[in-house]
Design a protein around this motif. Structure first.
Motif, mmCIF file in Angstrom:
data_model
loop_
_atom_site.group_PDB
_atom_site.id
_atom_site.type_symbol
_atom_site.label_atom_id
_atom_site.label_comp_id
_atom_site.label_asym_id
_atom_site.label_seq_id
_atom_site.Cartn_x
_atom_site.Cartn_y
_atom_site.Cartn_z
ATOM 1 N N ASP A 66 72.603 -65.494 -20.654
ATOM 2 C CA ASP A 66 72.286 -66.873 -21.013
ATOM 3 C C ASP A 66 71.582 -66.867 -22.358
ATOM 4 O O ASP A 66 70.488 -66.343 -22.488
ATOM 5 N N ARG A 67 72.231 -67.447 -23.367
ATOM 6 C CA ARG A 67 71.635 -67.529 -24.700
ATOM 7 C C ARG A 67 71.214 -68.962 -24.935
ATOM 8 O O ARG A 67 72.025 -69.872 -24.819
ATOM 9 N N PHE A 68 69.928 -69.151 -25.275
ATOM 10 C CA PHE A 68 69.413 -70.494 -25.510
ATOM 11 C C PHE A 68 68.990 -70.613 -26.968
ATOM 12 O O PHE A 68 68.376 -69.714 -27.518
ATOM 13 N N PHE A 69 69.338 -71.747 -27.588
ATOM 14 C CA PHE A 69 69.046 -72.000 -28.989
ATOM 15 C C PHE A 69 68.140 -73.226 -29.049
ATOM 16 O O PHE A 69 68.586 -74.351 -28.853
ATOM 17 N N GLU A 70 66.873 -72.987 -29.282
ATOM 18 C CA GLU A 70 65.859 -74.037 -29.241
ATOM 19 C C GLU A 70 65.908 -74.890 -30.507
ATOM 20 O O GLU A 70 66.153 -74.400 -31.594
ATOM 21 N N GLY A 71 65.676 -76.181 -30.359
ATOM 22 C CA GLY A 71 65.625 -77.075 -31.507
ATOM 23 C C GLY A 71 66.453 -78.324 -31.281
ATOM 24 O O GLY A 71 66.879 -78.616 -30.167
ATOM 25 N N ASP A 72 66.677 -79.056 -32.358
ATOM 26 C CA ASP A 72 67.391 -80.330 -32.281
ATOM 27 C C ASP A 72 68.896 -80.196 -32.436
ATOM 28 O O ASP A 72 69.581 -81.169 -32.683
ATOM 29 N N LEU A 73 69.418 -78.982 -32.323
ATOM 30 C CA LEU A 73 70.858 -78.772 -32.454
ATOM 31 C C LEU A 73 71.569 -79.086 -31.148
ATOM 32 O O LEU A 73 71.097 -78.727 -30.078
ATOM 33 N N THR A 74 72.705 -79.761 -31.250
ATOM 34 C CA THR A 74 73.551 -79.998 -30.088
ATOM 35 C C THR A 74 75.005 -79.788 -30.486
ATOM 36 O O THR A 74 75.401 -80.071 -31.616
ATOM 37 N N CYS A 78 67.344 -69.061 -33.677
ATOM 38 C CA CYS A 78 67.840 -67.794 -33.145
ATOM 39 C C CYS A 78 67.860 -67.874 -31.631
ATOM 40 O O CYS A 78 67.067 -68.564 -31.016
ATOM 41 N N GLY A 79 68.810 -67.158 -31.034
ATOM 42 C CA GLY A 79 68.933 -67.165 -29.583
ATOM 43 C C GLY A 79 67.778 -66.449 -28.925
ATOM 44 O O GLY A 79 67.238 -65.499 -29.455
ATOM 45 N N LYS A 80 67.396 -66.941 -27.773
ATOM 46 C CA LYS A 80 66.387 -66.257 -26.993
ATOM 47 C C LYS A 80 66.687 -66.498 -25.526
ATOM 48 O O LYS A 80 67.392 -67.427 -25.178
ATOM 49 N N SER A 81 66.159 -65.665 -24.688
ATOM 50 C CA SER A 81 66.484 -65.794 -23.274
ATOM 51 C C SER A 81 65.850 -67.063 -22.709
ATOM 52 O O SER A 81 64.847 -67.546 -23.190
ATOM 53 N N PHE A 82 66.483 -67.582 -21.681
ATOM 54 C CA PHE A 82 66.053 -68.804 -21.022
ATOM 55 C C PHE A 82 66.019 -68.507 -19.549
ATOM 56 O O PHE A 82 66.897 -67.830 -19.032
ATOM 57 N N SER A 83 65.014 -68.968 -18.837
ATOM 58 C CA SER A 83 64.884 -68.592 -17.429
ATOM 59 C C SER A 83 66.078 -69.094 -16.635
ATOM 60 O O SER A 83 66.625 -70.139 -16.893
ATOM 61 N N GLY A 84 66.470 -68.311 -15.679
ATOM 62 C CA GLY A 84 67.588 -68.723 -14.834
ATOM 63 C C GLY A 84 68.181 -67.574 -14.110
ATOM 64 O O GLY A 84 67.897 -66.456 -14.248
#
Length: 167
Positions: A101-109, A161-167
């Motif tokens: 699971d790669r999560f990209f934090e911020g206002d990007l969609t 940058c991608g970072k892990s996201f809980s799940g």
């Protein structure tokens, strides 16, 4: 404050109906060709295989977060958006075959998928800030420059940058 405007405290349980986003353009369920189902339920994503259901993604931030399923990227990966009461907190790409699971934090969609490129927009509430594209081979994000006349007064683009996201 004008007479025709009422201030509502969204943290009160009796006002929770105002936090429902049922009229979304994004789906809440994806049926896979092998019979499995991916479903977004508030702040979690659940994978159902036969009669077994398990949580694969959980937004661990504010209680006002919810997850929208954006759609499938290929037969193994799907994209989702983590939202709050005002905008997106970021988006993620989940690989069903590996559990990555790669999560990209911020206002990007994500906005569209063309070949192996995921096109993105950066916005906050209704203010467009810019565009980008992600190479789905290495998950690198590149800014797409806009002419000054189309920028809405904003000249930045954050490369998240991608970072892990809980799940």
């Amino acid at each position: 404050q004008p007479d025709n405007v009422t201030e509502i405290d969204l943290n009160l349980p009796e006002n929770s109906e105002y936090l429902k986003y049922a009229d979304s353009e994004h789906t809440k369920k994806i049926e896979l060709s092998d019979g499995r189902t991916i479903a977004a339920e508030n702040d979690t994503v659940i994978l159902t295989d036969s009669d077994k259901a398990r949580e694969i993604i959980s937004a661990d931030g504010s209680q006002l977060q919810y997850i929208l399923l954006w759609g499938m990227i290929d037969e193994n990966r799907f994209c989702y958006i983590v939202c709050n009461e005002e905008s997106a907190d970021g988006f993620g790409i989940y690989d069903l075959s590996s559990g990555d699971d790669r999560f990209f934090e911020g206002d990007l969609t994500p906005t569209s998928l063309v070949g192996n490129t995921l096109f993105l927009e950066e916005s906050f509430i209704s203010s467009l800030r810019g565009f980008g594209k992600m190479n789905l081979n290495d998950y690198s994000i590149e800014s797409i420059s806009l002419p000054d006349s189309q920028r809405n007064g904003v000249s930045r683009f954050d490369k998240n940058c991608g970072k892990s996201f809980s799940g």
